[in-house]
Design a protein around this motif. Structure first.
Motif, PDB file in Angstrom:
ATOM      1  N   LEU A 164      26.578  56.576  -7.349  1.00 45.73           N
ATOM      2  CA  LEU A 164      27.058  56.791  -8.709  1.00 45.73           C
ATOM      3  C   LEU A 164      25.889  56.808  -9.696  1.00 45.73           C
ATOM      4  O   LEU A 164      25.816  57.662 -10.585  1.00 45.73           O
ATOM      5  N   CYS A 165      24.950  55.885  -9.533  1.00 45.48           N
ATOM      6  CA  CYS A 165      23.759  55.856 -10.389  1.00 45.48           C
ATOM      7  C   CYS A 165      22.917  57.113 -10.183  1.00 45.48           C
ATOM      8  O   CYS A 165      22.377  57.674 -11.146  1.00 45.48           O
ATOM      9  N   HIS A 166      22.809  57.549  -8.946  1.00 47.01           N
ATOM     10  CA  HIS A 166      22.056  58.764  -8.644  1.00 47.01           C
ATOM     11  C   HIS A 166      22.639  59.977  -9.365  1.00 47.01           C
ATOM     12  O   HIS A 166      21.905  60.781  -9.953  1.00 47.01           O
ATOM     13  N   ASN A 184      22.028  63.952 -13.598  1.00 47.19           N
ATOM     14  CA  ASN A 184      22.929  64.790 -14.403  1.00 47.19           C
ATOM     15  C   ASN A 184      23.886  65.615 -13.543  1.00 47.19           C
ATOM     16  O   ASN A 184      24.209  66.766 -13.863  1.00 47.19           O
ATOM     17  N   LYS A 185      24.341  65.007 -12.447  1.00 48.01           N
ATOM     18  CA  LYS A 185      25.343  65.625 -11.582  1.00 48.01           C
ATOM     19  C   LYS A 185      26.691  64.912 -11.683  1.00 48.01           C
ATOM     20  O   LYS A 185      27.633  65.255 -10.984  1.00 48.01           O
ATOM     21  N   VAL A 243      28.503  61.672 -18.720  1.00 47.41           N
ATOM     22  CA  VAL A 243      27.205  61.002 -18.720  1.00 47.41           C
ATOM     23  C   VAL A 243      26.113  62.058 -18.893  1.00 47.41           C
ATOM     24  O   VAL A 243      26.053  63.031 -18.136  1.00 47.41           O
ATOM     25  N   LYS A 244      25.277  61.880 -19.896  1.00 45.61           N
ATOM     26  CA  LYS A 244      24.150  62.771 -20.130  1.00 45.61           C
ATOM     27  C   LYS A 244      22.865  61.936 -20.130  1.00 45.61           C
ATOM     28  O   LYS A 244      22.778  60.947 -20.851  1.00 45.61           O
ATOM     29  N   THR A 245      21.904  62.348 -19.331  1.00 45.04           N
ATOM     30  CA  THR A 245      20.655  61.590 -19.201  1.00 45.04           C
ATOM     31  C   THR A 245      19.461  62.441 -19.590  1.00 45.04           C
ATOM     32  O   THR A 245      19.270  63.536 -19.048  1.00 45.04           O
ATOM     33  N   VAL A 253      20.276  57.185 -21.160  1.00 41.64           N
ATOM     34  CA  VAL A 253      21.583  57.524 -20.610  1.00 41.64           C
ATOM     35  C   VAL A 253      22.670  57.356 -21.674  1.00 41.64           C
ATOM     36  O   VAL A 253      22.811  56.274 -22.252  1.00 41.64           O
ATOM     37  N   SER A 254      23.429  58.423 -21.923  1.00 42.26           N
ATOM     38  CA  SER A 254      24.552  58.382 -22.853  1.00 42.26           C
ATOM     39  C   SER A 254      25.854  58.465 -22.056  1.00 42.26           C
ATOM     40  O   SER A 254      26.035  59.378 -21.247  1.00 42.26           O
TER      41      SER A 254
END
Length: 259
Positions: free
Chosen positions: A110-112, A117-118, A143-145, A162-163
């Motif tokens: 999940l963190c990956h 941004n996938k 999630v946008k990084t 990370v947003s």
């Protein structure tokens, strides 16, 4: 329908015996096995616990100088009570310098997805900031990084901003999460929770796995004058010396809770 291996077929690494996995990985709700495996993409979009990885992507990443490959991780279902048709695809297998070096749990996957941004969607359960005995379920929908790589005295410093956009799905009966004060508490706690989880994940990829699976190399390469300088630096082997700076900004939007 076609016995030839196609570039868009999925790549899966089985932790258990491969013959056992193929024999027991059988669809229950779908008669066509090809259609059954196509649902892997749906699982990525809904849960974020694994990732669809094609043979083409695996091959390209295998020979890339900016990133390294991963594969879907398959295993026998640890919760099954028998050995009949119980397998699961959960997490990722990680490679470095052409070898399998470790794996990511579903939480680390999940963190990956967030960092690369996938990310599509998931339900995240975190401890409640109001009570040590309660938990809050959050629907994470976006999630946008933003990523950056700079070199300080020759050491790569990777920054990840990370947003996160979330909604509260469920909580304890007597909780009031609609006030501005409580919304701010949840957002701050989610920021701290995700920052800690993501930071641990990044240092695992660097120190333990030594594998840049988040394509930080594609950002770092911009600071090199030419391809020869980049290749001489050998980013994939220098990734283990990276330092990370993570910031998380969680925005709690209108809740699904019925008042």
């Amino acid at each position: 329908n076609d016995i030839e291996v196609r570039p868009y077929c999925d790549v899966l690494i089985s932790k258990c015996n491969s013959k056992y996995f193929l024999k027991n990985s059988q669809p229950y709700l779908e008669k066509l096995s090809a259609k059954y495996y196509e649902n892997e993409e749906i699982s990525e979009k809904i849960t974020g616990y694994t990732k669809e990885i094609s043979l083409l992507d695996f091959y390209n990443n295998y020979y890339d100088t900016y990133r390294e490959p991963t594969a879907i991780l398959g295993d026998q279902d640890s919760l099954s009570e028998d050995n009949n048709g119980k397998t699961e695809n959960l997490g990722l297998a990680v490679f470095h310098n052409g070898s399998l070096v470790g794996e990511l749990s579903y939480n680390e996957t999940l963190c990956h997805l967030m960092i690369s941004n996938k990310f599509k969607n998931t339900v995240l359960t975190i401890p409640s900031p109001f009570s040590d005995l309660d938990h809050i379920s959050l629907q994470v929908s976006s999630v946008k990084t933003k990523k950056n790589v700079e070199f300080i005295n020759g050491t790569p410093l990777i920054s990840c901003d990370v947003s996160v956009s979330t909604r509260v799905l469920s909580a304890s009966v007597n909780s009031n999460y609609m006030s501005k004060e409580n919304i701010k508490k949840i957002e701050d706690f989610a920021n701290s929770y995700l920052k800690d989880r993501i930071t641990k994940y990044l240092y695992k990829t660097s120190i333990v796995l030594k594998s840049d699976i988040d394509s930080f190399g594609s950002i770092a390469v911009k600071q090199f004058a030419n391809q020869k300088d980049w290749e001489n630096y050998n980013w994939l082997n220098k990734y283990s010396s990276c330092c990370f700076k993570v910031s998380v900004n969680t925005k709690l939007r209108s809740s699904y809770l019925v008042l």
